[in-house]
Scaffold this active site. Structure first.
Site, short mmCIF file in Angstrom:
data_model
loop_
_atom_site.label_atom_id
_atom_site.label_comp_id
_atom_site.label_asym_id
_atom_site.label_seq_id
_atom_site.Cartn_x
_atom_site.Cartn_y
_atom_site.Cartn_z
N GLY A 33 1.18 -13.98 1.14
CA GLY A 33 0.05 -13.56 0.32
C GLY A 33 -0.63 -14.82 -0.17
N GLU A 74 -2.20 -15.94 -2.77
CA GLU A 74 -1.94 -16.51 -4.09
C GLU A 74 -0.48 -16.92 -4.26
OE1 GLU A 74 -5.37 -13.81 -3.89
OE2 GLU A 74 -3.25 -13.48 -3.50
N SER A 75 0.45 -16.09 -3.77
CA SER A 75 1.85 -16.48 -3.88
C SER A 75 2.17 -17.65 -2.96
CB SER A 75 2.78 -15.30 -3.58
OG SER A 75 2.63 -14.85 -2.26
N ARG A 135 -12.26 -12.14 3.81
CA ARG A 135 -11.59 -11.36 4.85
C ARG A 135 -12.50 -10.19 5.22
NH1 ARG A 135 -9.21 -15.38 4.46
NH2 ARG A 135 -6.96 -15.75 4.23
N LYS A 161 -14.24 -27.07 2.73
CA LYS A 161 -13.31 -27.43 3.81
C LYS A 161 -13.97 -27.18 5.16
CE LYS A 161 -10.77 -24.33 2.08
NZ LYS A 161 -9.71 -23.29 1.97
N GLY A 194 -2.00 -19.48 6.69
CA GLY A 194 -1.40 -20.12 5.52
C GLY A 194 -1.85 -21.54 5.27
N GLY A 198 -4.87 -22.78 4.69
CA GLY A 198 -5.81 -22.89 3.56
C GLY A 198 -5.11 -22.78 2.22
N ASP A 199 -4.10 -21.94 2.15
CA ASP A 199 -3.34 -21.80 0.90
C ASP A 199 -2.56 -23.09 0.61
OD1 ASP A 199 -4.24 -19.14 0.96
OD2 ASP A 199 -2.45 -18.52 2.08
#
Length: 327
Positions: free
Chosen positions: A49, A51-52, A182, A240, A270, A272-273
């Site tokens: 996820g 944010e997580s 998204r 980015k 993942g 980008g996170d």
């Protein structure tokens, strides 16, 4: 860079988090190799996820991070909470929904990149709403981290983001916002819904992160300096540009560019996170924009090199060895 609320502020205690990340996390089912999903007989279980993922990256870099969301009262929800807690993320404010299930998504490897299939409609997380802003955990943080994914999940989720970003119902912490567009989540809404909603939220943020490609898709604005102008009066704006580099624009007009280091790409999910986690970690440490962009690139490179949504990051010494400052 911004001056964040002090770690030693009188309203804080040692167990409180530096960053609180709010958003949906799902169970992830993935093939163990590069074969297509439809030809698999076994899948591996993971957790993912936006944010997580950021919370996990921040913890791996030595910061205290909490994740706030809702999961179903089911094995998948319990596995998610246990997994994130095992990584050191504070999950004390996660709500368990007895009536709705936990969201799931599947990864499907392909020659042109991994495709993802989401099963999250009416999930427990879609019931998040502005009442979450009353949680003491949020007010005690130095930074709140949100993303545009949450705005698309439901009307109540959109109201939560408006409360936290636009109305600032939680005084004190700075708010960072990753646009994270998204398109599939917006397809049942009017064509202008995503561009309008995400622009309002991004403009209200203290720190906004956006991909050049998603800005072009959303607002027909592809040049970094034009994106900067469009998103004002947002505070720090980070644009980015995939394999090219990332540019940070400070509120005083200072522009900082750091090229993307050469790295091995196994899967882009993942990355980008991971970049956001690195950039925000540098911000928490009062480091300059160059350091933030470099650490963001290094964390993204780690994510690109694995099929996991959240790689287990090495310590900072190992990061420096893998990705020296001059790359």
């Amino acid at each position: 860079m911004f001056v964040l609320p002090s770690r030693n502020s009188s309203h804080r205690s040692d167990h409180r988090s530096d960053v609180v990340c709010v958003g949906e996390t799902m169970a992830v089912l993935s093939p163990a190799d590069d074969s297509a999903l439809e030809r698999q007989s076994r899948l591996s279980f993971g957790v993912g996820g936006a944010e997580s993922n950021v919370a996990c990256g921040l913890v791996a870099l030595g910061h205290r991070a909490a994740w706030v969301s809702r999961v179903g009262d089911d094995p998948l929800g319990r596995r998610i909470v246990d997994d994130l807690a095992g990584r050191g993320v504070d999950v004390s404010a996660v709500e368990i929904d007895p009536d709705r299930s936990t969201g799931v998504y599947f990864k499907d490897p392909a020659a042109d990149g991994t495709r993802t299939y989401y099963y999250r409609r009416d999930s427990a997380a879609t019931r998040m709403g502005p009442e979450l802003a009353r949680l003491p955990l949020l007010a005690s943080a130095r930074l709140l981290h949100l993303s545009g994914i949450t705005a698309a999940l439901s009307d109540s989720c959109a109201e939560l983001l408006t409360a936290l970003l636009v109305r600032r119902t939680v005084p004190g912490p700075l708010v960072s916002f990753d646009v994270n567009h998204r398109p599939a989540l917006w397809r049942h809404r009017p064509a202008d819904a995503a561009p309008t909603a995400l622009l309002e939220l991004a403009r209200a943020a203290d720190i906004v992160l956006v991909g050049r490609d998603e800005a072009e898709a959303l607002w027909n604005t592809g040049k970094p300096e034009e994106i900067r102008d469009l998103l004002r009066p947002a505070g720090v704006i980070v644009v980015k540009d995939a394999g090219h580099g990332a540019t940070s624009y400070a509120k005083d007009g200072t522009e900082t560019f750091v090229p993307t280091p050469v790295s091995r790409v196994v899967e882009r999910v993942g990355a980008g996170d991971a970049f956001a986690a690195g950039y925000l970690a540098a911000l928490l440490e009062d480091r300059d924009a160059t350091a933030g962009l470099r650490l963001g690139h290094r964390m993204a490179a780690l994510a690109l090199g694995t099929r996991e949504d959240v790689p287990m990051a090495p310590d900072l010494g190992e990061l420096a060895r893998l990705f020296p400052p001059d790359v």
